[in-house]
Design a protein around this motif. Structure first.
Motif, PDB file in Angstrom:
ATOM      1  N   LEU A   7    -110.842 -11.294 -49.430  1.00  0.00           N
ATOM      2  CA  LEU A   7    -109.810 -11.432 -50.460  1.00  0.00           C
ATOM      3  C   LEU A   7    -108.468 -11.812 -49.845  1.00  0.00           C
ATOM      4  O   LEU A   7    -107.744 -12.639 -50.385  1.00  0.00           O
ATOM      5  N   ALA A   8    -108.133 -11.206 -48.714  1.00  0.00           N
ATOM      6  CA  ALA A   8    -106.873 -11.551 -48.046  1.00  0.00           C
ATOM      7  C   ALA A   8    -106.897 -12.997 -47.572  1.00  0.00           C
ATOM      8  O   ALA A   8    -105.901 -13.722 -47.700  1.00  0.00           O
ATOM      9  N   LEU A   9    -108.033 -13.444 -47.029  1.00  0.00           N
ATOM     10  CA  LEU A   9    -108.153 -14.835 -46.580  1.00  0.00           C
ATOM     11  C   LEU A   9    -107.979 -15.796 -47.746  1.00  0.00           C
ATOM     12  O   LEU A   9    -107.242 -16.779 -47.655  1.00  0.00           O
ATOM     13  N   ALA A  11    -106.532 -15.192 -50.661  1.00  0.00           N
ATOM     14  CA  ALA A  11    -105.173 -15.103 -51.201  1.00  0.00           C
ATOM     15  C   ALA A  11    -104.186 -15.870 -50.331  1.00  0.00           C
ATOM     16  O   ALA A  11    -103.365 -16.642 -50.831  1.00  0.00           O
ATOM     17  N   ALA A  12    -104.278 -15.686 -49.022  1.00  0.00           N
ATOM     18  CA  ALA A  12    -103.351 -16.373 -48.117  1.00  0.00           C
ATOM     19  C   ALA A  12    -103.552 -17.882 -48.183  1.00  0.00           C
ATOM     20  O   ALA A  12    -102.587 -18.645 -48.271  1.00  0.00           O
ATOM     21  N   ARG A  34     -96.792 -11.204 -52.378  1.00  0.00           N
ATOM     22  CA  ARG A  34     -98.254 -11.247 -52.220  1.00  0.00           C
ATOM     23  C   ARG A  34     -98.636 -12.027 -50.970  1.00  0.00           C
ATOM     24  O   ARG A  34     -99.528 -11.625 -50.221  1.00  0.00           O
ATOM     25  N   LEU A  35     -97.983 -13.136 -50.750  1.00  0.00           N
ATOM     26  CA  LEU A  35     -98.268 -13.938 -49.567  1.00  0.00           C
ATOM     27  C   LEU A  35     -97.910 -13.166 -48.300  1.00  0.00           C
ATOM     28  O   LEU A  35     -98.703 -13.109 -47.353  1.00  0.00           O
ATOM     29  N   SER A  38    -100.487 -10.502 -47.606  1.00  0.00           N
ATOM     30  CA  SER A  38    -101.745 -11.083 -47.118  1.00  0.00           C
ATOM     31  C   SER A  38    -101.612 -11.479 -45.655  1.00  0.00           C
ATOM     32  O   SER A  38    -102.516 -11.232 -44.849  1.00  0.00           O
ATOM     33  N   TYR A  41    -101.519  -8.360 -43.479  1.00  0.00           N
ATOM     34  CA  TYR A  41    -102.855  -7.776 -43.368  1.00  0.00           C
ATOM     35  C   TYR A  41    -103.678  -8.533 -42.325  1.00  0.00           C
ATOM     36  O   TYR A  41    -104.294  -7.929 -41.443  1.00  0.00           O
ATOM     37  N   LEU A  42    -103.690  -9.840 -42.417  1.00  0.00           N
ATOM     38  CA  LEU A  42    -104.473 -10.627 -41.460  1.00  0.00           C
ATOM     39  C   LEU A  42    -103.975 -10.415 -40.035  1.00  0.00           C
ATOM     40  O   LEU A  42    -104.769 -10.282 -39.105  1.00  0.00           O
ATOM     41  N   ALA A  71    -106.080 -19.633 -42.699  1.00  0.00           N
ATOM     42  CA  ALA A  71    -105.229 -18.993 -43.713  1.00  0.00           C
ATOM     43  C   ALA A  71    -103.827 -18.778 -43.162  1.00  0.00           C
ATOM     44  O   ALA A  71    -102.832 -19.058 -43.842  1.00  0.00           O
TER      45      ALA A  71
END
Length: 126
Positions: A7-9, A11-12, A34-35, A38, A41-42, A71
């Motif tokens: 989901l993070a991948l 979203a980014a 949000r960006l 993400s 997180y990555l 991403a």
């Protein structure tokens, strides 16, 4: 955990690509939050060997590493520069694990990362 990483991948990559054509219009505050979340997180789930796994702390894998690097590149972070403090870059991980690539899509994805890093696909990894 795998779902959170995927989901993070997505979203980014989505937010990065969606914002790219509209450079004249700045992202909304919510989109930027949000960006940023993400991307953070990555960056936090990257392993010290430079790779990314399917879960936080999971063994690094070239497929996950390529997707994460792409991403991050879509958000303006060069895969050659993305590394934990004291760790290796995503590019160094990929170069060191080229022998694990098997399918055409593995090579294509890795070459996309090389291009995103400003490197030549012809000389990537020797």
């Amino acid at each position: 955990m795998i779902r959170a990483l995927l989901l993070a991948l997505v979203a980014a990559a989505t937010l990065g690509v969606a914002a790219a054509p509209a450079r004249a219009a700045a992202p909304t505050a919510r989109e930027q939050q949000r960006l940023d979340a993400s991307i953070r997180y990555l960056q936090e789930v990257q392993n010290r060997d430079g790779g990314f796994g399917g879960t936080r702390g999971g063994a690094s894998d070239p497929i996950f590493t390529s997707w994460a690097a792409l991403a991050l590149a879509s958000a303006g972070i060069n895969p050659r520069d993305q590394a934990l403090p004291g760790g290796k870059s995503a590019i160094r991980y990929l170069v060191a694990h080229l022998d694990l690539l098997e399918q055409t899509t593995d090579f294509e994805r890795t070459l996309l990362v090389a291009v995103a890093a400003g490197m030549s696909g012809r000389s990537f990894g020797g």
